[in-house]
Design a protein around this motif. Structure first.
Motif, PDB file in Angstrom:
ATOM      1  N   LYS A  54       0.845  -1.190   0.000  1.00  0.00           N
ATOM      2  CA  LYS A  54       0.000   0.000   0.000  1.00  0.00           C
ATOM      3  C   LYS A  54       0.882   1.242   0.000  1.00  0.00           C
TER       4      LYS A  54
ATOM      5  N   ASN B 269      -3.683   0.275  -3.119  1.00  0.00           N
ATOM      6  CA  ASN B 269      -3.542  -0.983  -2.387  1.00  0.00           C
ATOM      7  C   ASN B 269      -3.473  -2.132  -3.385  1.00  0.00           C
ATOM      8  N   GLU B 270      -2.585  -3.084  -3.111  1.00  0.00           N
ATOM      9  CA  GLU B 270      -2.462  -4.252  -3.975  1.00  0.00           C
ATOM     10  C   GLU B 270      -2.182  -5.487  -3.138  1.00  0.00           C
ATOM     11  N   ASN B 271      -2.960  -6.547  -3.358  1.00  0.00           N
ATOM     12  CA  ASN B 271      -2.770  -7.825  -2.692  1.00  0.00           C
ATOM     13  C   ASN B 271      -2.593  -8.898  -3.759  1.00  0.00           C
TER      14      ASN B 271
END
Length: 808
Positions: free
Chosen positions: A458, A486-488
């Protein structure tokens, strides 16, 4: 979903795991030519087909050795000891034999009756492995004391496009940069900036991996470039330090230190480095826009004076709890500061008649800071199975303040407006990573690899632009934004390694990745929320026809996700009429690539093909017809096809003269998807690199390196031919512990980047020139101290190894 898939992979392990096969043992004793025992000699068990190291031990105080748990029917025992000639012994087990006694192995002294013995084992400049080409940087004299980017530009198949902020491998874009097996999380232009200030004296080798296997994250359509830093080489302390002095148009200086201390259970290591690079740059950018019946031309000349200062440090330790369990970790940090003063002149004409222009003085600072920590656990079973767990936390911070003084003048050269602007860009980034890898022996000729990984990233990209008006700073609308991102990403993989025979090997793998990203902006255009799930198969096959002839085939699917900096809204002005801007509409690019290798002795011929949909084109010009403003941004192409042929050959001309030839030929085809009238561009290009080495009297070595590249395409722009000639000389001193090198790069000032883009149907007529500092002379001194028998610290892949270099 990910949990269910990982459970399935673990079930596969349980289902296919077999009872360990009968283990074999090889014993022997090492003596000198007088029959005296040689303790602490290196005993290496090698695979006959390709001399791959299987395991190794040391002889005891009486010269005896024992290698057990051998699962191959034949092998090579290679005995090596400083001061003695290497000796290789081939063995094989017959019938039901599980123990083999080699008896006494006698080594021959290399030099006798001399007051001083100097044993030098030198790696070749290039080494071809089954899945990668290795460039041994420590043997490259012509780039010693230079920067890492200097070495990359001269490596086989590597092309660095500084102006577009991209690096390609074998004519394929979307390369992932790793340092010591850990992916750099900077955007590519920041990576290039950092590598331009990192001394090559700290580099041991560079690994060029065109088609990575399933255990690597699928990101990076162009493959992986892994930069391995030098490490101090059973018990004791070893280290080295180096000093660099250089001058081109301005001064350069650097120092580095690395230490390694090893006891029976604990290994600690420390790396510290500093490098300062004061250089100069000359940029030109001209364009012609057809608007409302007029031809409006804009030409910008920029004289830049950048200074880069880089500090980096790493401290880590490994602790061997017992023969099976090892735990450890490290902390690292760096600070890279780039400061530039520039004088810019913008000339504007309408229908070839001057209509004035802009004189710009700007001061820009870009500072990247990083703090990273890792802890890990590694466990091995007696049957050869292994388990590793990693956890990483990384913090990045980027600040990029810039001030502009813009003086607008009319056709009579009189200043009519004098304005001041200031831009701020601040980006803190947090990344958490967890990773598990497990390997299981499924008999003598088969091994299963499986694992899972999760990463969580993030950041917030805060950008603002203010103008000085009536003595007060006021915000400029349209250029101020705060964009949280944000990246998951979650992934599981499995790969099966099979050895059909001593000459035939196969690896088949499959990786599943799921990504969820969200970017919030001040308006709908700069906001996005997307989820992606993809399967990435990999396939590797190698067959040794005989001792000198080998063929290899590989296939892999990769993905390149947009860099954080390309997605997030931001603005960086070149001048008031041209600026960089982010593109939140970018889609990931998917590539399928195949590679066929034929190796004869030390000669390598490779054929490659890749098809990339939604390929990225970095910093492409988009012209606003009404205002004549040029916006440089990253865009998606419809597709990019790349065909390439690579040939590498070492040639020993005479005893004191050898050369290494590297040739890359490529054909590219790209189609646009963002223009009013889309088009296809095709280009055939070549890149030739020749490194010649001469052994001179008095322990001097001379190296001459030449590089030439024909016109090619970058994105949809065409680049002109360019090249360089580099010269270096070295001599070992202080009984071989010291090494001094002197070199000069780009002697004839020919490494100049020129780009053109001419598409009248889309109102694109752009010419760009980038000229960097030529004829840089550097003096590099290195000294090694301590116990020369201290082993290197182990090289590991951590949980953060394969995250995209996508931090803004």
């Amino acid at each position: 979903m990910i949990t269910r898939l990982f459970s399935l992979f673990i079930s596969v392990i349980v289902l296919f795991a077999e009872t360990s096969q009968a283990q074999s043992v090889v014993k022997g004793r090492v003596t000198d030519d007088k029959g005296q025992a040689i303790p602490a000699a290196n005993i290496l068990l090698l695979r006959p087909a390709d001399s791959l190291l299987i395991k190794g031990v040391l002889t005891d105080a009486n010269g005896y050795f024992r290698i057990d748990q051998i699962k191959t029917k034949e092998g090579v025992i290679s005995v090596r000891m400083t001061g003695y000639k290497r000796k290789d012994t081939h063995f094989s087990f017959t019938g039901a034999d599980t123990a083999l006694q080699l008896g006494s192995i006698s080594l021959i002294t290399v030099v006798s009756n001399l007051k001083q013995v100097e044993i030098i084992e030198q790696k070749p400049l290039y080494e071809q492995k089954i899945d990668r080409l290795v460039v041994n940087v420590s043997n490259n004299i012509a780039t010693a004391g230079g920067t890492v980017i200097d070495v990359l530009e001269r490596s086989p198949g590597v092309s660095v496009e500084r102006q577009s902020g991209s690096i390609s491998l074998n004519a394929r874009d979307g390369v992932q940069i790793m340092i010591n097996g850990k992916v750099s999380r900077l955007p590519m232009d920041a990576v290039i900036q950092m590598l331009s200030s990192m001394s090559s004296s700290n580099i041991d080798r560079i690994e060029l991996i065109s088609n990575p296997g399933a255990r690597y994250e699928a990101s990076g359509n162009g493959g992986i470039i892994n930069i391995i830093l030098k490490k101090p080489a059973d018990l004791g302390t070893k280290g080295s330090y180096n000093i660099i002095l250089g001058y081109g148009k301005h001064e350069k200086a650097g120092v580095g230190l690395n230490l390694n201390h090893r006891t029976e259970k604990l290994n600690t290591y420390l790396d510290l480095s500093f490098y300062r690079n004061h250089t100069e740059q000359h940029f030109e950018n001209s364009r012609m826009v057809h608007s409302a019946g007029d031809n409006v031309g804009t030409a910008t000349v920029s004289e830049r004076d950048p200074v880069t200062t880089n500090y980096s440090g790493l401290f880590g330790m490994d602790y061997m709890v017992n023969k099976q369990l090892t735990i450890g970790g490290y902390i690292s940090a760096y600070s890279n500061k780039w400061v530039m003063d520039a004088d810019n002149l913008v000339s504007i004409d309408t229908n070839n008649i001057s209509s004035g222009g802009i004189k710009i003085n700007n001061h820009e600072t870009s500072r990247w800071q990083n703090l990273a920590g890792n802890i890990y656990l590694a466990y091995s079973w007696t049957d050869g199975s292994t388990l590793s767990l990693d956890a990483d936390y990384l913090y990045y911070n980027n600040s990029n303040p810039t001030t502009y003084r813009n003086r607008y003048f009319n056709e009579s050269d009189a200043v009519v407006i004098d304005s001041n602007l200031r831009a701020e860009k601040h980006t803190p980034v947090n990344i958490w990573v967890a990773k598990l890898d497990y390997t299981k022996k499924l008999g003598e000729k088969m091994e299963l690899e499986t694992g899972a990984k999760g990463s969580f990233s993030k950041f917030t990209n805060d950008v603002s632009l203010d103008e000085l008006s009536n003595g007060k700073w006021a915000n400029v609308p349209g250029f101020t934004v705060s964009a949280p991102y944000n990246e998951n990403i979650g992934a599981v993989y499995a790969a099966l390694n099979t050895t059909f025979s001593k000459s035939t090997r196969l690896n088949v793998g499959l990786r599943y990745e799921y990504a969820d990203i969200s970017l919030k902006g001040t308006d709908v255009k700069t906001a996005l929320s997307r989820s992606f799930s993809n399967l990435f198969p990999t396939f590797f096959f190698a067959h040794d026809i005989n001792k000198k002839n080998t063929i290899q085939f590989s296939y892999g699917r990769r993905i390149t996700r947009p860099a954080f900096s390309d997605l997030a809204p931001f603005v960086i002005f070149l001048d008031p009429t041209a600026y960089y801007y982010g593109n939140a509409a970018l889609l990931p690019a998917i590539a399928d690539g195949i590679k066929l290798d034929y190796k004869y002795d030390r000669y390598l011929l490779s054929l490659q093909y890749s098809h990339e949909s939604n390929a990225f084109a970095q910093r492409q010009p988009v012209i606003n017809d009404s205002s004549s403003v040029e916006i440089l941004t990253t865009l998606n192409l419809k597709y990019r096809n790349t065909y390439s042929l690579i040939f590498t050959a070492p040639v020993n001309i005479i005893q004191w003269w050898n050369l290494q030839l590297n040739v890359l030929g490529s054909y590219r085809e790209v189609q646009t998807s963002h223009l009013d009238e889309n088009f296809v561009r095709r280009q055939t290009s070549a890149r030739v690199n020749v490194v010649q080495r001469f052994k001179l009297p008095a322990k001097f070595t001379l190296e001459l390196s030449t590089l030439y590249r024909t016109p090619s395409i970058t994105g949809i722009s065409k680049t002109a031919a360019a090249g360089s000639v580099d010269l270096g000389i070295q001599r070992k001193i202080q009984q071989g512990k010291g090494n001094i090198r002197l070199n000069i790069n780009d002697i004839f000032w020919t490494n100049i980047d020129k780009l053109t883009l001419y598409q009248p149907a889309n109102n694109l007529d752009v010419k760009i020139l980038y000229r960097y500092e030529p004829r840089v002379i550097r003096l590099n001194y290195t000294y090694n101290f301590g116990n020369t028998k201290v082993k290197n610290r182990a090289e590991r892949e951590t949980g953060a190894n394969e995250i995209d270099n996508r931090v803004n």
